[in-house]
Design a protein around this motif. Structure first.
Motif, PDB file in Angstrom:
ATOM      1  N   PRO A  68      -2.574  17.931  -2.568  1.00 45.62           N
ATOM      2  CA  PRO A  68      -1.953  17.752  -1.561  1.00 45.62           C
ATOM      3  C   PRO A  68      -0.532  17.130  -2.314  1.00 45.62           C
ATOM      4  N   PHE A  69      -0.602  16.628  -3.395  1.00 45.63           N
ATOM      5  CA  PHE A  69       0.892  16.181  -4.193  1.00 45.63           C
ATOM      6  C   PHE A  69       1.585  17.390  -4.318  1.00 45.63           C
ATOM      7  N   MET A  70       1.055  18.442  -4.787  1.00 48.17           N
ATOM      8  CA  MET A  70       1.772  19.528  -5.286  1.00 48.17           C
ATOM      9  C   MET A  70       2.154  20.732  -4.173  1.00 48.17           C
ATOM     10  N   ARG A  71       1.715  20.546  -2.968  1.00 54.49           N
ATOM     11  CA  ARG A  71       2.027  21.336  -1.820  1.00 54.49           C
ATOM     12  C   ARG A  71       3.423  21.410  -1.625  1.00 54.49           C
ATOM     13  N   GLY A  72       4.213  22.518  -1.604  1.00 56.55           N
ATOM     14  CA  GLY A  72       5.586  22.503  -1.260  1.00 56.55           C
ATOM     15  C   GLY A  72       6.386  22.424  -2.613  1.00 56.55           C
ATOM     16  N   GLN A  73       5.535  22.180  -3.586  1.00 57.79           N
ATOM     17  CA  GLN A  73       6.464  22.026  -4.912  1.00 57.79           C
ATOM     18  C   GLN A  73       6.292  23.208  -5.913  1.00 57.79           C
ATOM     19  N   ALA A  74       7.034  23.276  -6.870  1.00 62.95           N
ATOM     20  CA  ALA A  74       6.912  24.594  -7.882  1.00 62.95           C
ATOM     21  C   ALA A  74       6.909  25.854  -7.077  1.00 62.95           C
ATOM     22  N   GLU A  93       9.499   7.078  -2.080  1.00 63.50           N
ATOM     23  CA  GLU A  93       9.046   5.431  -1.800  1.00 63.50           C
ATOM     24  C   GLU A  93       9.673   4.972  -3.239  1.00 63.50           C
ATOM     25  N   PRO A  94       9.828   3.542  -3.275  1.00 63.91           N
ATOM     26  CA  PRO A  94      10.386   2.963  -4.397  1.00 63.91           C
ATOM     27  C   PRO A  94       9.597   3.263  -5.398  1.00 63.91           C
ATOM     28  N   PHE A  95       8.160   2.918  -5.517  1.00 67.39           N
ATOM     29  CA  PHE A  95       7.456   3.070  -6.795  1.00 67.39           C
ATOM     30  C   PHE A  95       5.944   3.530  -6.225  1.00 67.39           C
ATOM     31  N   THR A  96       5.649   4.655  -5.615  1.00 66.62           N
ATOM     32  CA  THR A  96       4.202   5.082  -5.380  1.00 66.62           C
ATOM     33  C   THR A  96       3.655   6.180  -6.107  1.00 66.62           C
ATOM     34  N   LEU A  97       2.444   5.972  -6.539  1.00 67.14           N
ATOM     35  CA  LEU A  97       2.098   7.153  -7.241  1.00 67.14           C
ATOM     36  C   LEU A  97       0.614   7.879  -6.130  1.00 67.14           C
ATOM     37  N   TYR A  98       0.488   8.972  -6.352  1.00 68.52           N
ATOM     38  CA  TYR A  98      -0.599   9.701  -5.691  1.00 68.52           C
ATOM     39  C   TYR A  98      -1.395  10.673  -6.618  1.00 68.52           C
ATOM     40  N   GLY A  99      -2.599  10.766  -6.293  1.00 62.84           N
ATOM     41  CA  GLY A  99      -3.512  11.554  -7.331  1.00 62.84           C
ATOM     42  C   GLY A  99      -2.902  12.853  -7.639  1.00 62.84           C
ATOM     43  N   LEU A 100      -2.794  13.179  -8.959  1.00 64.12           N
ATOM     44  CA  LEU A 100      -2.445  14.598  -9.403  1.00 64.12           C
ATOM     45  C   LEU A 100      -3.744  15.157 -10.331  1.00 64.12           C
ATOM     46  N   LEU A 101      -3.568  14.888 -11.637  1.00 61.09           N
ATOM     47  CA  LEU A 101      -4.880  15.261 -12.426  1.00 61.09           C
ATOM     48  C   LEU A 101      -5.949  14.406 -12.051  1.00 61.09           C
ATOM     49  N   ASP A 159      -5.669  11.207   3.462  1.00 57.61           N
ATOM     50  CA  ASP A 159      -5.591  12.778   3.889  1.00 57.61           C
ATOM     51  C   ASP A 159      -4.340  13.273   4.204  1.00 57.61           C
ATOM     52  N   PHE A 160      -3.570  12.942   3.357  1.00 53.03           N
ATOM     53  CA  PHE A 160      -1.894  13.472   3.661  1.00 53.03           C
ATOM     54  C   PHE A 160      -1.981  14.929   3.270  1.00 53.03           C
ATOM     55  N   VAL A 161      -1.057  15.787   3.701  1.00 52.62           N
ATOM     56  CA  VAL A 161      -1.227  17.245   3.784  1.00 52.62           C
ATOM     57  C   VAL A 161      -0.185  17.450   2.649  1.00 52.62           C
ATOM     58  N   SER A 162       1.063  16.871   2.251  1.00 47.63           N
ATOM     59  CA  SER A 162       2.049  17.043   1.549  1.00 47.63           C
ATOM     60  C   SER A 162       2.970  15.753   1.550  1.00 47.63           C
ATOM     61  N   LEU A 163       3.639  15.603   0.472  1.00 46.51           N
ATOM     62  CA  LEU A 163       4.840  14.664   0.405  1.00 46.51           C
ATOM     63  C   LEU A 163       5.865  14.927   1.490  1.00 46.51           C
ATOM     64  N   PRO A 164       6.256  13.870   2.131  1.00 48.59           N
ATOM     65  CA  PRO A 164       7.023  14.076   3.413  1.00 48.59           C
ATOM     66  C   PRO A 164       8.532  14.673   3.086  1.00 48.59           C
ATOM     67  N   HIS A 165       9.062  14.783   1.957  1.00 48.71           N
ATOM     68  CA  HIS A 165      10.288  15.274   1.816  1.00 48.71           C
ATOM     69  C   HIS A 165      10.271  16.737   1.003  1.00 48.71           C
ATOM     70  N   VAL A 166       9.162  17.479   1.371  1.00 52.20           N
ATOM     71  CA  VAL A 166       8.967  18.774   0.740  1.00 52.20           C
ATOM     72  C   VAL A 166       8.687  19.750   1.926  1.00 52.20           C
ATOM     73  N   ASN A 167       8.815  20.998   1.830  1.00 47.75           N
ATOM     74  CA  ASN A 167       8.473  21.941   2.684  1.00 47.75           C
ATOM     75  C   ASN A 167       7.410  22.642   2.420  1.00 47.75           C
ATOM     76  N   ASP A 222       0.637  -1.230  -0.164  1.00 48.40           N
ATOM     77  CA  ASP A 222      -0.010   0.018  -0.093  1.00 48.40           C
ATOM     78  C   ASP A 222       0.795   1.298   0.117  1.00 48.40           C
ATOM     79  N   PRO A 223       0.508   2.357  -0.345  1.00 51.08           N
ATOM     80  CA  PRO A 223       1.035   3.622  -0.289  1.00 51.08           C
ATOM     81  C   PRO A 223       1.339   3.901   0.779  1.00 51.08           C
ATOM     82  N   ALA A 224       2.546   4.529   1.144  1.00 48.72           N
ATOM     83  CA  ALA A 224       3.043   4.978   2.655  1.00 48.72           C
ATOM     84  C   ALA A 224       2.266   6.191   3.335  1.00 48.72           C
ATOM     85  N   LEU A 225       1.446   6.843   2.518  1.00 46.31           N
ATOM     86  CA  LEU A 225       0.680   8.164   2.870  1.00 46.31           C
ATOM     87  C   LEU A 225      -0.721   8.062   3.106  1.00 46.31           C
ATOM     88  N   PRO A 226      -1.165   8.375   4.205  1.00 47.29           N
ATOM     89  CA  PRO A 226      -2.895   8.060   3.913  1.00 47.29           C
ATOM     90  C   PRO A 226      -3.679   8.838   3.283  1.00 47.29           C
TER      91      PRO A 226
END
Length: 609
Positions: free
Chosen positions: A251-257, A105-113, A49-57, A43-47
């Motif tokens: 959530p996936f984009m928070r802290g990016q771009a 993560e080795p190979f995990t995708l989260y929703g974007l579009l 309701d995750f807020v952002s990826l763990p390696h971003v600010n 399973d994906p590591a993030l729940p």
């Protein structure tokens, strides 16, 4: 007549069977519920309701700019086709995909579009549901029709990298106002992830246009945070952050771009790039030469603290970097000749001369990771069982293979002695001071390099000096980036500098890199031209592995066959990436698993005074 006791037993069994069936159906239904993400295994590591990826600010400030100095140039802004030379960054920065990859993560995708992904336990189909707020940069909505047109067009007219997965799609159908379903015609558990990462383009933009035409007249419209703001073909390219970017709160984009502007300036020479950075014309610089990093980054801006030197660790495989031998050419069809080249290449002396001994040698394609083989050790357990299924294994795949190690001296006597013996075994001997075959034809080949690659030229000069002692005089040809790409796409070379990055989740791209089907298709990554039933079969085992143990065993077995095939003369690697940058450019304290890789700079960096 059935006895009451037998009737009760029968009814109880029937009820139990019904309960079990209901339980199974319920479990399958629960598994098939749309999810916020999907992992290759588990399973994906993030729940959800995750807020952002763990390696971003997630609180990174917006603003500022970054300037890259790049080698070569470009003559196209269309990165999704084979023709032309487009800035490679545009492939990832113009268009978004349905799902986004987390490089922690080795190979995990989260929703974007897409807001969700749905698939069955055997992954015979996948369904994505678009976010209602998804928009292209011109403000128009991203629709299912855009997705379907993009997938079919890329799969048939786009770059060959998109063709393999499309050929495995049996049907594509619109299943709702915002939903699209793909059903597969082959067993491949990676397909729901691969399709989730396809770029989505705007169908309306290409009506009446030739999608396969290369050039700078048409700028592909995507939904990404950045749009092309300014450019001069071959000279510079500027991307600016779209203030109306639709996905800033996803959530996936928070802290990016986070950066307002990303600029690429192009120079014809690698040494000029470094000088441009020292002069302040670029604000960041990646350095791959360990000796240079240790000795030449002492200029005033560094000592004053205006330039920061950052070491970025990673846990990814080394991949394969070195000089690839094209087995389509007669010179390198014999494995003994390829083995001789590896023995003649004095890595230890080259590493000391160029890198002050700082680099370790790449021992295999998946070296430095849990997926890599153990050099020199025989295959065991499931890895051995998998290898035993094939008859075309190169020497060393089963019994163990390790690269030769020289004494570090310039002469490399043992290495050259072994190389000469291998050449003789292959039918080549020194006659009148030149390596020739029985008919008196000399052994020679061309080494193709990219103009400005000074480190490569140093390595090759040492290598060719050793070859000359063996009676071999190769031709060294340096060409610009466009010519290099054109010639390597057409496999028009004997030996060339080669780098293929690999991940902790290898998949369908392996067929493009070294699958038999890609060997004769120009533009693919199978530069060595290998056609091997063992390689093809092990890739299939890897793709269809039902669990982590089987997946790792198949990858280790593949690593053994590729390495023992002696297709590449491996160079060195470092567990660290080296980035020099102005002090205002910052990155998160937590480094993702993949380190300085895709999705790191500039995606999660920010500018702060």
């Amino acid at each position: 007549m059935q006895s009451p006791m037998r009737s009760d037993i029968f009814n109880n069994l029937r009820a139990l069977a019904g309960a079990v069936s209901l339980s199974i159906l319920t479990a399958q239904f629960a598994y098939a519920e749309p999810q916020h993400g999907i992992a290759m295994y588990g399973d994906p590591a993030l729940p959800p309701d995750f807020v952002s990826l763990p390696h971003v600010n997630p609180d990174a400030p917006k603003g500022g700019k970054i300037i890259f100095a790049e080698a070569g140039g470009f003559d196209s802004l269309h990165p999704f086709i084979r023709k032309g030379s487009a800035p490679w960054q545009l492939r990832f920065m113009l268009a978004e995909s349905l799902m986004g990859r987390s490089y922690d993560e080795p190979f995990t995708l989260y929703g974007l579009l897409a807001e969700s992904v749905d698939t069955d336990p055997d992954r015979t189909w996948v369904e994505y549901t678009l976010r209602p707020e998804a928009r292209f940069s011109d403000g128009s909505p991203v629709t299912v029709e855009d997705v379907m047109w993009s997938y079919e067009t890329l799969g048939t007219l786009g770059h060959p990298r998109y063709h393999g997965a499309w050929s495995k799609v049996a049907s594509m159908e619109k299943t709702g106002e915002r939903s699209v379903k793909f059903t597969f015609n082959t067993e491949d558990r990676e397909l729901p992830l691969i399709l989730g990462m396809r770029p989505v383009l705007q169908k309306a933009q290409w009506e009446g246009k030739d999608f396969e035409a290369s050039g700078i007249d048409v700028i592909p419209i995507g939904s990404a945070p950045y749009v092309i703001a300014d450019f001069e073909a071959g000279r510079h390219l500027t991307l600016k952050r779209n203030p109306d970017y639709w996905g800033k709160d996803v959530p996936f984009m928070r802290g990016q771009a986070n950066l307002d502007e990303i600029r690429f300036d192009y120079y014809g020479d690698g040494d000029v790039i470094f000088e441009a950075f020292k002069a302040g014309e670029a604000t960041t610089h990646r350095e791959t030469n360990a000796q240079k990093w240790a000795t030449q980054f002492t200029f005033p801006a560094v000592t004053s603290g205006d330039i920061v030197l950052s070491d970025i660790p990673h846990q990814r495989p080394t991949g394969i970097m070195g000089y690839v031998m094209n087995t389509r050419r007669p010179a390198f069809q014999d494995i003994r000749v390829r083995d001789a080249m590896i023995h003649a290449f004095n890595f230890e002396f080259i590493n000391q001369t160029i890198n002050a001994g700082a680099k370790k040698r790449i021992q295999s394609y998946f070296h430095n990771s849990v997926l890599g083989m153990t050099p020199g050790a025989p295959a065991e357990g499931l890895v051995k069982d998998m290898l035993m299924a094939f008859d075309d294994l190169p020497k060393g795949a089963l019994e163990g293979y390790a690269l030769p190690v020289s004494d570090g001296s310039a002469r490399n006597r043992d290495g050259l002695r072994n190389a000469m013996a291998l050449m003789e075994d292959a039918g080549w001997t020194v006659q009148d001071g030149a390596m020739k075959d029985a008919n008196g034809s000399p052994f020679t080949f061309e080494i193709l390099l990219k103009t400005g690659a000074s480190e490569n030229r140093q390595e090759i000069d040492i290598f060719t000096a050793a070859l000359e002692r063996m009676g071999i005089a190769p031709t060294i040809t340096s060409v610009d980036s466009a010519q290099y790409k054109e010639r390597t796409n057409a496999f028009d070379f004997d030996m060339a500098y080669y780098w293929r990055g690999l991940s902790l989740s290898p998949g369908n791209e392996q067929k493009l890199y070294w699958g038999s089907e890609s060997a004769d298709e120009e533009g693919t990554r199978n530069w060595m031209g290998v056609k091997s039933a063992a390689i093809d079969g092990l890739i299939d085992r890897m793709l269809n592995a039902k669990g982590q143990d089987e997946f790792r065993a198949a990858t280790k077995a593949l690593d053994r066959v590729l390495t023992a095939g002696r297709y590449v003369i491996p160079l060195g690697f470092s567990e660290m990436s080296h980035i020099a940058h102005v002090k205002e450019l910052k990155y998160p304290a937590r480094i993702p698993m993949y380190g300085d890789y895709l999705g790191f700079q500039p995606e999660i960096w920010w500018y702060e005074e």
